[in-house]
Design an enzyme around this catalytic site. Structure first.
Site, short mmCIF file in Angstrom:
data_model
loop_
_atom_site.label_atom_id
_atom_site.label_comp_id
_atom_site.label_asym_id
_atom_site.label_seq_id
_atom_site.Cartn_x
_atom_site.Cartn_y
_atom_site.Cartn_z
N SER A 37 4.44 9.45 13.00
CA SER A 37 5.99 9.49 12.76
C SER A 37 6.76 10.26 14.07
O SER A 37 6.17 10.92 14.77
CB SER A 37 6.42 10.26 11.83
OG SER A 37 7.70 10.17 11.36
N ASP A 97 15.48 8.02 5.37
CA ASP A 97 13.92 8.00 4.63
C ASP A 97 14.12 7.88 3.07
O ASP A 97 13.27 7.07 2.61
CB ASP A 97 13.36 9.39 4.87
CG ASP A 97 12.51 9.40 6.13
OD1 ASP A 97 12.58 8.22 7.01
OD2 ASP A 97 12.07 10.40 6.59
N TYR A 140 0.80 -1.20 0.04
CA TYR A 140 0.07 0.05 0.21
C TYR A 140 1.02 1.23 -0.13
O TYR A 140 1.87 1.54 0.84
CB TYR A 140 -0.97 -0.04 1.29
CG TYR A 140 -2.13 0.96 1.31
CD1 TYR A 140 -3.25 0.76 0.80
CD2 TYR A 140 -1.55 2.44 1.50
CE1 TYR A 140 -4.01 1.87 0.79
CE2 TYR A 140 -2.67 3.38 1.38
CZ TYR A 140 -3.96 3.07 0.87
OH TYR A 140 -4.66 3.88 0.94
N GLN A 170 -10.91 0.13 0.87
CA GLN A 170 -11.50 -0.86 -0.08
C GLN A 170 -10.18 -1.57 -1.01
O GLN A 170 -10.35 -2.72 -1.22
CB GLN A 170 -12.37 -0.11 -1.10
CG GLN A 170 -11.62 1.15 -1.75
CD GLN A 170 -11.79 2.49 -1.03
OE1 GLN A 170 -11.99 2.42 0.27
NE2 GLN A 170 -11.61 3.78 -1.65
N HIS A 202 5.39 15.97 8.94
CA HIS A 202 4.68 14.95 8.64
C HIS A 202 2.92 15.08 8.71
O HIS A 202 2.23 15.40 7.96
CB HIS A 202 4.74 13.48 8.86
CG HIS A 202 5.83 13.00 8.44
ND1 HIS A 202 5.75 12.28 7.00
CD2 HIS A 202 7.28 12.61 8.54
CE1 HIS A 202 7.00 11.95 6.73
NE2 HIS A 202 7.86 11.93 7.42
N ASN A 230 -3.52 5.88 6.13
CA ASN A 230 -4.20 6.68 7.00
C ASN A 230 -4.85 5.82 8.23
O ASN A 230 -4.82 4.77 8.23
CB ASN A 230 -5.06 7.72 6.51
CG ASN A 230 -6.26 6.95 5.61
OD1 ASN A 230 -6.47 5.89 5.93
ND2 ASN A 230 -6.84 7.80 4.91
N HIS A 287 -1.08 -40.28 20.10
CA HIS A 287 -0.09 -39.72 20.00
C HIS A 287 1.26 -40.82 20.38
O HIS A 287 2.05 -41.00 19.71
CB HIS A 287 0.36 -38.59 20.69
CG HIS A 287 -0.15 -37.12 19.83
ND1 HIS A 287 -1.79 -37.14 19.76
CD2 HIS A 287 0.26 -36.20 19.57
CE1 HIS A 287 -1.68 -35.79 19.26
NE2 HIS A 287 -0.63 -35.40 19.18
N GLU A 316 10.64 5.59 17.14
CA GLU A 316 10.85 5.09 15.65
C GLU A 316 12.04 5.59 15.08
O GLU A 316 13.05 4.74 14.61
CB GLU A 316 9.74 5.74 14.71
CG GLU A 316 9.90 5.56 13.24
CD GLU A 316 8.74 6.34 12.40
OE1 GLU A 316 8.36 5.75 11.48
OE2 GLU A 316 8.21 7.36 12.98
N HIS A 317 12.63 6.68 15.03
CA HIS A 317 13.91 7.35 14.68
C HIS A 317 14.72 7.98 15.79
O HIS A 317 14.13 8.61 16.75
CB HIS A 317 13.90 8.24 13.55
CG HIS A 317 12.80 8.07 12.34
ND1 HIS A 317 11.55 8.38 12.40
CD2 HIS A 317 13.02 7.41 11.40
CE1 HIS A 317 10.98 8.07 11.31
NE2 HIS A 317 11.66 7.57 10.56
N GLU A 324 0.00 -36.36 28.98
CA GLU A 324 -0.92 -35.20 28.36
C GLU A 324 -2.26 -36.02 27.94
O GLU A 324 -3.22 -35.14 27.60
CB GLU A 324 -0.34 -34.76 27.01
CG GLU A 324 0.90 -33.60 27.51
CD GLU A 324 1.54 -32.93 26.13
OE1 GLU A 324 0.72 -33.15 24.91
OE2 GLU A 324 2.27 -32.14 26.29
N GLN A 373 10.40 15.42 11.10
CA GLN A 373 9.36 14.32 11.58
C GLN A 373 8.09 15.24 11.78
O GLN A 373 6.73 14.79 11.40
CB GLN A 373 9.72 13.89 12.58
CG GLN A 373 10.78 12.70 12.26
CD GLN A 373 10.70 11.94 11.12
OE1 GLN A 373 9.68 11.23 10.95
NE2 GLN A 373 11.38 12.24 9.90
#
Length: 437
Positions: free
Chosen positions: A244, A368, A137, A198, A269, A221, A427, A334-335, A422, A266
């Site tokens: 971010s 990046d 995506y 979708q 964003h 998003n 088994h 994250e960074h 068990e 950052q």
């Protein structure tokens, strides 16, 4: 321009309370979004192409007579690559080469099959195979992200994935040529101009036109994140990404303007992005604050940066760099930039981060786009237990077991005893039959 960035000091009595308040961010998706996404996913699953066409027309303003018309052909991808400027093509191909080289090394380091035979001649091992088909995506709308194409498609290609299917929204029908060119460079096999929940549903369940995939990767998003949660289990997903983040550990030796701009990188964003500076040098923090106020008016996205810095940013004065490293591990950003004259002194103390950028010249923005490692990183503290997107996300491991005659004699009694314990007699008998020949 005064920018009211939160100022904290670890020596203050109320630091812990203020620190926790600063980190708080609700990852829970709005109930209305969850409900709407569930409806879209169910509708696409039930009606396939018809639902995809309907939502694409309603949400993106793109009306097509058939779902097949939503596909971007390989010829169109190659034409986009040929049409971009020479400078853009050079930059795109150079970045792709570095990303491919890094992930090829990663494949050799972590994603190979292996086996051995024990003393009884029993073979044990692990078989690593690529996924057959993945969906990537790529966000669209407010901005275009050719770098996301490279970071998602190239590791899949290096892993040996059979087919890479890209989905990208094109609001009002506008196709970004750099995104299409990146798809050509990265080896995308099929591409569709659909987005949102979708698109995720179409990839997860398949339609007459959009092929069903085994795993979906890539950011999006709140609707995309919610849809990925809904289809997980039907397909694999990489992660649920939050806003971010950047955290800068600074010893005061880096030019303040550099650090201010890294915080901006950052913050621009979106308003929920988080930019934090940790430093034991109070005077240096003051200089960074001054640089922020001086440079912000020059930024085209200054309104977003300001909202981000004032809403979720922080400048934190620590007692020492050691304490700064400890706090960084609690945040698990994250960074993480180690903006220090001797970054390798502090790197061993840092356990939790999506990516660690060492030294004053290593700006996060290089990571990046073109340094080589993947920019799809864990957010919201999940770096405590998660890793960057990599080749390992596009392969799976199967255990190999070939028990020899002698091995069955040795293992049968062990398995039988444990199976009896068990309460699973079939088994136990299956193991003991081999003992009787």
């Amino acid at each position: 321009m005064t920018v009211a960035v939160r100022r904290l000091t670890t020596a203050a009595f109320e630091f812990e309370q203020d620190f926790q308040r600063m980190l708080h961010w609700s990852a829970e998706t709005d109930h209305e979004i969850e409900t709407r996404v569930a409806q879209i996913v169910a509708d696409v699953r039930a009606r396939g192409d018809a639902a995809v066409l309907e939502y694409t027309a309603r949400l993106d303003g793109v009306e097509r007579a058939s779902a097949a018309a939503l596909e971007i052909t390989r010829d169109e991808l190659r034409a986009a690559l040929a049409a971009i400027t020479p400078a853009q093509r050079t930059a795109l191909e150079a970045a792709a080469a570095r990303v491919r080289d890094y992930h090829d090394r990663q494949r050799h380091a972590c994603c190979r099959s292996w086996s051995y035979r024990d003393a009884d001649g029993t073979l044990l091992g692990q078989k690593v195979t690529p996924l057959d088909r993945v969906g990537i995506y790529v966000p669209g709308g407010k901005a275009a992200y050719p770098s996301s194409v490279l970071m998602n498609a190239i590791p899949a290609q290096v892993a040996g994935v059979g087919e890479i299917v890209m989905v990208v929204p094109t609001p009002c029908g506008e196709r970004n040529p750099l995104v299409l060119a990146a798809a050509a460079v990265a080896g995308v096999h099929r591409a569709f101009t659909i987005g949102g929940a979708q698109a995720v549903a179409a990839l997860a369940y398949g339609t007459a036109t959009v092929p069903r995939v085994d795993k979906i990767t890539g950011p999006g998003n709140a609707y995309v994140a919610s849809a990925k949660k809904h289809v997980f289990g039907q397909v694999g997903i990489d992660m649920i990404a939050g806003p971010s983040e950047i955290l800068v550990l600074a010893d005061g030796t880096t030019p303040p303007d550099w650090v201010a701009m890294d915080l901006f990188s950052q913050a621009e964003h979106d308003e929920l992005a988080q930019s934090i500076l940790l430093s034991p040098d109070g005077a240096y923090i003051d200089r960074v604050q001054q640089a922020i106020e001086r440079l912000l008016p020059t930024m085209p996205r200054r309104d977003i940066i300001r909202a981000s810095l004032e809403g979720r940013g922080a400048l934190i004065h620590t007692r020492s760099m050691e304490e700064a490293c400890e706090i960084s591990n609690r945040i698990a950003p994250e960074h993480l930039e180690v903006s220090s004259a001797d970054p390798h002194r502090w790197e061993p103390l840092l356990r939790h981060a999506g990516a660690i950028f060492l030294g004053a010249f290593t700006s996060e923005s290089l990571g990046d786009y073109c340094a080589g490692p993947n920019h799809v990183l864990p957010t919201s503290g999940t770096a405590r237990f998660s890793s960057p997107l990599g080749v390992y996300d596009f392969v799976k491991r199967s255990s190999l077991i070939e028990v020899s005659d002698a091995g069955a004699m040795a293992l049968g009694p062990i398995a039988g005893e444990l199976a009896d314990g068990e309460g699973l007699p079939a088994h136990a008998e299956a193991a003991r039959m081999r003992l009787r020949g």
